[in-house]
Structure formats: C-alpha cells, structure tokens
Design an enzyme around this catalytic site. Structure first.
Site, PDB file in Angstrom:
ATOM      1  N   GLY A 111       0.829  -1.209   0.000  1.00  0.00           N
ATOM      2  CA  GLY A 111       0.000   0.000   0.000  1.00  0.00           C
ATOM      3  C   GLY A 111       0.858   1.251   0.000  1.00  0.00           C
ATOM      4  O   GLY A 111       1.972   1.262  -0.548  1.00  0.00           O
ATOM      5  N   GLY A 113       2.681   3.136   2.343  1.00  0.00           N
ATOM      6  CA  GLY A 113       4.029   3.159   2.914  1.00  0.00           C
ATOM      7  C   GLY A 113       4.978   2.321   2.077  1.00  0.00           C
ATOM      8  O   GLY A 113       6.110   2.726   1.775  1.00  0.00           O
ATOM      9  N   ILE A 135      -7.098  -2.899   1.565  1.00  0.00           N
ATOM     10  CA  ILE A 135      -8.560  -2.846   1.678  1.00  0.00           C
ATOM     11  C   ILE A 135      -9.037  -1.396   1.712  1.00  0.00           C
ATOM     12  O   ILE A 135     -10.218  -1.130   1.568  1.00  0.00           O
ATOM     13  CB  ILE A 135      -9.072  -3.594   2.940  1.00  0.00           C
ATOM     14  N   ASP A 136      -8.102  -0.446   1.920  1.00  0.00           N
ATOM     15  CA  ASP A 136      -8.505   0.967   2.055  1.00  0.00           C
ATOM     16  C   ASP A 136      -8.775   1.650   0.709  1.00  0.00           C
ATOM     17  O   ASP A 136      -9.385   2.711   0.667  1.00  0.00           O
ATOM     18  CB  ASP A 136      -7.410   1.757   2.786  1.00  0.00           C
ATOM     19  N   ARG A 171     -32.938  -0.411  18.124  1.00  0.00           N
ATOM     20  CA  ARG A 171     -31.704   0.193  18.642  1.00  0.00           C
ATOM     21  C   ARG A 171     -30.987   1.063  17.609  1.00  0.00           C
ATOM     22  O   ARG A 171     -31.193   0.911  16.413  1.00  0.00           O
ATOM     23  CB  ARG A 171     -30.728  -0.913  19.066  1.00  0.00           C
ATOM     24  N   GLN A 283     -12.339  -8.052   8.204  1.00  0.00           N
ATOM     25  CA  GLN A 283     -12.421  -7.357   6.909  1.00  0.00           C
ATOM     26  C   GLN A 283     -11.195  -7.620   6.024  1.00  0.00           C
ATOM     27  O   GLN A 283     -11.209  -7.357   4.833  1.00  0.00           O
ATOM     28  CB  GLN A 283     -12.571  -5.846   7.128  1.00  0.00           C
ATOM     29  N   ARG A 284     -10.117  -8.090   6.634  1.00  0.00           N
ATOM     30  CA  ARG A 284      -8.909  -8.363   5.853  1.00  0.00           C
ATOM     31  C   ARG A 284      -8.662  -9.857   5.650  1.00  0.00           C
ATOM     32  O   ARG A 284      -7.686 -10.236   5.000  1.00  0.00           O
ATOM     33  CB  ARG A 284      -7.689  -7.766   6.569  1.00  0.00           C
TER      34      ARG A 284
HETATM   35  O1  F6P Z   1      -4.222  -0.346   5.819  1.00  0.00           O
HETATM   36  C1  F6P Z   1      -5.109  -1.391   6.011  1.00  0.00           C
HETATM   37  C2  F6P Z   1      -5.665  -1.376   7.406  1.00  0.00           C
HETATM   38  O2  F6P Z   1      -6.476  -2.530   7.549  1.00  0.00           O
HETATM   39  C3  F6P Z   1      -6.450  -0.135   7.782  1.00  0.00           C
HETATM   40  O3  F6P Z   1      -7.753  -0.105   7.285  1.00  0.00           O
HETATM   41  C4  F6P Z   1      -6.417  -0.239   9.283  1.00  0.00           C
HETATM   42  O4  F6P Z   1      -6.619   1.011   9.872  1.00  0.00           O
HETATM   43  C5  F6P Z   1      -5.031  -0.773   9.550  1.00  0.00           C
HETATM   44  O5  F6P Z   1      -4.643  -1.460   8.380  1.00  0.00           O
HETATM   45  C6  F6P Z   1      -4.937  -1.707  10.721  1.00  0.00           C
HETATM   46  O6  F6P Z   1      -3.621  -2.058  10.896  1.00  0.00           O
HETATM   47  P1  F6P Z   1      -3.097  -3.277  11.785  1.00  0.00           P
HETATM   48  O7  F6P Z   1      -3.374  -4.543  11.051  1.00  0.00           O
HETATM   49  O8  F6P Z   1      -1.641  -3.027  11.926  1.00  0.00           O
HETATM   50  O9  F6P Z   1      -3.864  -3.241  13.076  1.00  0.00           O
END
Ligand code: F6P
Length: 357
Positions: A111, A113, A135-136, A171, A283-284
C-alpha cells in the site's frame, strides 16, 4: 534466465496470493528459466536476506487463499533511513542483497508506505515493479486496489446482519469499518448495506447533526438507525485542532475507538439504546471475492508483461477498467481520499444518507 525477488509488505489483504500467482504464471508461461526469491515478512526479508526459493508449483492452488504465502510486516518509511538496533543501514542492506542474488528485479506488493520505500529503492537504482494492495483503496494512481472489494463485501455483510437485530430491538447501532485515513471502505459498505449515517475521516461530523438524523428517522416511524463509522472518523471540534493539540488530547483518550465515543455522546444527549459492533480484521481475512481474484490476476499478468519486456519503475493499476502502468515517482507519497464534493457523496446525500456534517 530471469531472477525475480518478490515481497508483500504492510497490512495484508485478500488476493495477495492471487496477484503473485498472476505474476509468476505470466512469466513462467513465456520463459522456462526463472528463479523466484520470496523474501519473507516484507522488507524485513530483503533487509536481513531472509528468503525462500520458490517455483511455479508454489503458486499453484493459491488463487483463492487469503493472507500471503510470504508473510508480511510493517517497515515504516520514516524509519527506513535510520540504522536498525545493530547499526545496520537498511537501505544499503536491501541493495546488497539484491546485487548479491543478482536479481533482475523486485516485485513489491503493498500500500502507501510500501510504495514510498519501493520508490526509494527505484531511486537507488534497483529495478522495481509494484502491485497495489489494500482494503482501504487509498493508493493514488489506480481507481482500485485489490482487497478492497472483498473487504466491502465483508463489511456490508456485517452491517446487513446488524440491520435485522437493530430492527428487532429498536436500537441505534454503530458498525465500525476499517480505514484510519480514508473512508472509501466505509462509504461503499455503508451505501451497499443501506446505512442511515456514514461517518468518514474526510468529512468531520457534528454530534448534534447525527442525533438530529436519528430523531428524524424516529419521527418518520423507523425503529432503528444504523451508522457506518470509519475507524478514523473525526468530530468537527477535533478536526479544528492543530496536529500537536490533537496528539495531546489523544493521550488521555478514554475509549477503545471512535465508535464508543460517538455511542457515549449519543447516550448523553438522548435516550436511545446504542450498541457498537467492530468487525475489525475479519475485513482483511479469508478468501478474495471473484472480482478481486480476476483483478489481482490481471494486475499480476500486466506486471509479468513489464518484467518480460524489462520495463521497470512502475506500479500496475486500473483506470476506467483498463489495466495501466503508472510511474512509481507519481504514486509514492500520495493518498487517494474521498472528496466531500465527490459525486458519490452527493448521490448518497440525495438518498437521505447523513454524513453528520
Ligand atoms: O491499511 C489497512 C488497514 O487494515 C487499515 O484499514 C487499518 O486502519 C489498519 O490497516 C490496521 O492495521 P493493523 O493490522 O496493523 O492493526
């Protein structure tokens, strides 16, 4: 003979394996004599010479596999020029390992960095081709990153499931979606799941506007309200602070994350029954969706083509549905964020979605 080094760096995402498989298949289909050096755990593997030799077989059967067969880690760009705890010059070490192994190029999947470091290695004279993962979906120069669509599916399903229980109990539910700096994931998952309020880092919120929206829904007869909130959502007051003031304030932050703060503020100012759900790293995780499998394979194939032609210094991406190559120096250090004026934001507002602004 081609000698290719490969690494995956930064937070993982779905379809990293599919993308690497795409690169390797496209090259080995055209050329038999290929050596693949898989550096383990991101740039760390390249710095410390930690790698494994791979063959085409290692990339077979991984199209649908989540995670990364090479492992990943974060190597912050701002520390890359600083020696490690033993005084090792990390950039020099990466270059030495590259030359020692007589690599023709490095294939780097990552990504924002990761791309800054990849561009630095290019400036240092190494041959580099990169693929955009996250994922961002916040990488500049490509309409889409792989991993994004799968994460949208997962976050959408989480919010869909919350809908029914929110309705049963009448809710207010906050679902916190990943994304510290940009809101693409929250915006798309929020719209896909019919969230009533979407809060993203790029559009600071006013808590009273959020409560107004919940009241409005209640008055219209809705029993529940769903908020899709990005990890990096920020209030108008906090957004007006200087970086230093904000950092100082966060030292005494009492909540696990922003959603809990918003939940508390809603409770303080109303009688709503509020709950928070954080799907987090689900989500990942897991298998990439079909879109990401195809997309990552296309990117891998294009990266393979560049390598076969000896064209280096590019990130492969997608623009208007066409696979493209973008010079690394144009990509590095730029973030693709959601503009408050973007048509998708205006369209969402037309549908009655509040952004709390
Ligand atoms: O950059 C992807 C990401 O999943 C971001 O959406 C999230 O803020 C961050 O990485 C979480 O990072 P880590 O896996 O180091 O907790």
């Amino acid at each position: 003979m081609k000698r290719i080094g490969m690494l995956t760096s930064g937070g993982d995402c779905q379809a990293l394996n599919a993308a690497m498989r795409g690169v390797v298949k496209s090259i080995t289909n055209a050329e038999r004599d290929v050596e693949i050096y898989g550096f383990l755990e991101g740039y760390k593997g390249l710095i410390y010479g930690n790698f494994t030799m791979l063959t085409g077989k290692d990339f077979s059967g991984i199209l649908t596999k989540g995670g990364t067969i090479l492992g990943s880690s974060r190597t912050p760009f701002k520390l890359i020029r600083e020696p490690d705890e033993n005084g090792l010059d990390k950039v020099e070490a990466m270059k030495q390992n590259y030359y020692k192994l007589k690599l023709d190029c490095l294939v780097i999947l990552g990504g924002n960095g990761t791309h800054k470091t990849a561009n630095l290695l290019r400036e240092e004279g190494l041959n580099v081709v990169t693929l955009p993962k996250t994922i961002d979906n916040d990488l500049w120069g490509t309409d889409m990153t792989f991993g994004f669509q799968t994460a949208v599916d997962i976050a959408t399903e989480a919010i869909d499931r919350i809908h029914t229980t929110a309705d049963s109990h009448g809710r207010v539910f906050i679902v916190e979606v990943m994304g510290h700096k940009v809101g693409w994931l929250t915006l798309n998952a929020g719209m896909a799941s019919g969230a009533d309020i979407i809060l993203i880092p790029e559009i600071p919120y006013d808590i009273d506007k959020i409560i107004d929206k919940i009241h409005e829904r209640t008055e219209r007869g809705s029993k529940f309200t769903i908020l899709a909130v990005a990890e990096g959502a920020i209030s108008k007051e906090d957004a007006s602070l200087s970086k230093k003031e904000y950092k100082e304030k966060m030292k005494n932050y009492a909540y696990p994350s922003v959603s809990y703060e918003i939940a508390d503020k809603i409770r303080e100012k109303s009688d709503y029954d509020v709950r928070v759900t954080v799907p987090g790293h689900t989500q990942r995780g897991g298998s990439p969706c079909p879109y990401d499998r195809v997309f990552a394979s296309r990117l891998g194939s294009e990266a393979g083509k560049l390598i076969l032609k000896g064209e280096y210094g590019f990130m492969v991406g997608i623009k208007n549905r066409e696979i493209i190559k973008v010079p690394l120096e144009e990509v590095a250090g730029k973030l693709k964020s959601v503009s408050a004026d973007a048509s998708i934001v205006k369209e969402a507002k037309m549908l009655g979605i509040s952004f709390g602004d």
